[in-house]
Design an enzyme around this catalytic site. Structure first.
Site, PDB file in Angstrom:
ATOM      1  N   HIS A   5       7.313  -0.746   3.165  1.00 31.69           N
ATOM      2  CA  HIS A   5       6.113  -1.255   3.666  1.00 31.69           C
ATOM      3  C   HIS A   5       4.953  -1.581   3.092  1.00 31.69           C
ATOM      4  CE1 HIS A   5       3.961  -1.886   7.003  1.00 31.69           C
ATOM      5  NE2 HIS A   5       3.177  -0.827   7.384  1.00 31.69           N
ATOM      6  N   ASP A  15      10.352  -5.382   4.162  1.00 30.02           N
ATOM      7  CA  ASP A  15       9.532  -4.289   4.737  1.00 30.02           C
ATOM      8  C   ASP A  15      10.107  -4.038   6.068  1.00 30.02           C
ATOM      9  OD1 ASP A  15       7.494  -3.216   6.552  1.00 30.02           O
ATOM     10  OD2 ASP A  15       5.930  -4.461   5.291  1.00 30.02           O
ATOM     11  N   SER A  25      -0.957  -3.319   7.450  1.00 32.56           N
ATOM     12  CA  SER A  25      -0.062  -3.134   8.763  1.00 32.56           C
ATOM     13  C   SER A  25      -0.869  -3.532  10.004  1.00 32.56           C
ATOM     14  CB  SER A  25       0.433  -1.812   8.897  1.00 32.56           C
ATOM     15  OG  SER A  25       1.553  -1.649   9.636  1.00 32.56           O
TER      16      SER A  25
END
Length: 526
Positions: A496, A468, A242
């Protein structure tokens, strides 16, 4: 935003017992609590003082040489790890001005180590120290841990490193219970937001000091090069999830010749403005909600009956009722719409936790918001005793306020809200007016969104997940397109990020890349 496998533990409940859960996500923040993550069986780590090998440092400005060649002492910690504190400059434009500390933790390779992998779990503001301490065996495979030492670190401004300080734990609880009365006019509501942002910014400036102006992502990426040197690696091996992909891409742009094996999972597009990032997330969370509702309705006991549209409408009505009249949980705390949605979003990060969300939604529809508060507390890293495990919320805001110029013009923010609501009727309005937060910040933004190329870097592996909600799939394609040496891999799944929570296809690709340097074919889909 990184989801951390390991399971959302069931709260102590009198009426029901929640079943075991396969994985957890805390709005990209590593879950606290050693009991969630059993320790690994390993020999005690090798410890002691070590100086950076001059042959791996590389060319650095003379004023930075002491940082690259510093003696770092790794000492036993957390039962089976080694920990160290690394000094870095507060201000890279003036390295002699002052220093700050970066906290690092090392899990030694179970076999003969071929190097070190630095890990960042996301955020910004998530603790890389905690992700290794609590969950190294969930976010890395046996294969990877056999071949590499794994080092987690708290970036500048975060947790155990020199950290941003704003509110006390008690003040955080009070802030989470604040809400804007539903009857307030737009002008009154905006004035309340502006005043709250000013108070928060003043607290951060007073309690953090000048560090607040130096927690940007570029400075954190430069810190990683010092970490690379002090673990004696000529090139940086990195696993970023991320926001960690933004950190990794920034490093690659700064030091392309020092990129080793780098995996960027759940990628952020560094060319996007703050407003574009928010809009993309709004649309992605709306899609994740629809996927969740469809999955819920495929079962026999879904509290959201009818079509997907009708189920989403029921969620929207539930949100509206909480926004109109916040509810008290069993422990007496007030659950406002912000807290409620924070709890609701948490299980959307991993489809393995959708049944947990269903339980919390059913309870809320029956007038009990305690389950949703429990999830929100996990997301905020709040323990039942009222303590918060990290400063993730403060660090998140501080880093973003330096990384992104944001508009705080009321007219522009109103236009942005309309666009957000169009993209996400459920979450859009709740994501609006974010620019208010950074407007009174003591330090202005120091970075501008821009594409990266990292020309000359070794192959970089970029992974995107089609469903996601936090880092939309399109962002991974954009980042891979920008990086000259990137290879893109797709996981066709929900939730995610991919590595550590998807399937053997992704796992084998990442492990083979790290262990053997095997670069997959660009465009592989798993």
């Amino acid at each position: 935003m990184k989801s951390v496998p390991g399971g959302i533990p069931a709260p102590p409940r009198r009426r029901r017992r929640w079943g075991p859960l396969a994985a957890a996500s805390a709005l990209a923040l590593a879950l606290s609590g050693c009991s969630l993550f059993p320790g690994q069986d390993s020999d005690p780590p090798e410890t002691g003082a070590a100086s950076a090998d001059p042959t791996v440092v590389g060319e650095v400005p003379g004023e930075l040489e002491p940082f690259y060649s510093q003696q770092v002492v790794w000492e036993p910690c957390e039962e089976e790890f080694a920990c160290a504190t690394v000094e870095v400059p507060l201000d890279y434009s003036d390295p002699g001005r002052d220093t700050i500390e970066i906290a690092a933790i090392r899990s030694d390779a179970s076999g003969e180590a071929q190097g070190t992998i630095l890990v960042n779990p996301g955020g910004p503001g998530a603790s890389g120290y905690n992700i290794v301490k609590n969950a190294v065996e969930f976010v890395t495979s046996d294969t990877l841990r056999e071949a590499y030492d794994v080092v987690g670190f708290d970036p500048r401004g975060v947790n155990r490193s020199s950290a941003v300080e704003c509110r006390t734990d008690a003040e955080k609880d009070v802030a989470r219970e604040q809400f804007i009365p539903a009857g307030a006019t737009d002008e009154e509501a905006l004035a309340l937001l502006v005043e709250d942002a000013r108070i928060f910014a003043d607290l951060c400036a007073e309690r953090t000091g000048e560090l607040l102006g130096f927690v940007d992502t570029e400075s954190a990426a430069r810190d990683m090069d010092i970490l690379r040197a002090v673990v004696n690696d000529p090139q940086l091996n990195f696993l970023g999830f991320s926001y960690g992909t933004q950190l990794g891409a920034t490093y690659a742009e700064l030091f392309p010749d020092r990129v080793g094996r780098m995996v960027l999972d759940g990628a952020i597009d560094p060319s996007l403005t703050s407003e574009q990032v928010t809009l993309g997330q709004a649309a992605a969370f709306e899609e994740a909600l629809r996927a969740y509702v469809a999955d819920c309705q495929s079962g026999d006991e879904c509290p959201l009956p009818g079509t997907v549209d009708e189920g989403v409408a029921a969620v929207q009505a539930l949100f509206a009722s909480i926004e109109e009249e916040p509810q008290r949980a069993e422990d007496g705390r007030l659950v406002t719409i912000g807290t409620f949605v924070q709890g609701f979003i948490l299980p959307l990060y991993d489809n393995a936790n959708w049944p947990t969300l269903t339980t919390a939604v059913e309870s809320a529809l029956n007038g009990d918001v305690s389950d949703m508060l429990y999830l929100a507390d996990l997301a905020a890293e709040r323990s039942p005793d009222g303590t918060y495990a990290t400063n993730a919320t403060e660090a998140f805001l501080a880093i973003n306020c330096l990384d992104y110029p944001m508009t705080s013009d009321p007219a522009q923010m109103a236009e942005d809200e309309e666009e957000l609501v169009a993209a996400s009727p459920t979450f859009g309005s709740l994501l609006a007016y974010g620019g208010v937060t950074c407007a009174p910040w003591a330090y202005g933004p120091v970075l501008e969104p821009a594409p990266v190329s990292a020309a000359g870097a070794e192959p970089i592996l970029v992974i995107g997940t089609t469903g996601d909600p936090a880092t939309p799939y399109e962002w991974s394609l954009a980042l891979a397109d920008q990086l000259e040496s990137a290879v893109h891999v797709t996981w066709e799944g929900e939730g995610h990020t991919a590595y550590g929570r998807s399937n053997d296809c992704i796992g084998d690709i990442v492990d083979s890349y790290f262990e053997n340097g095997t670069v997959p074919e660009d465009g592989v889909r798993c």
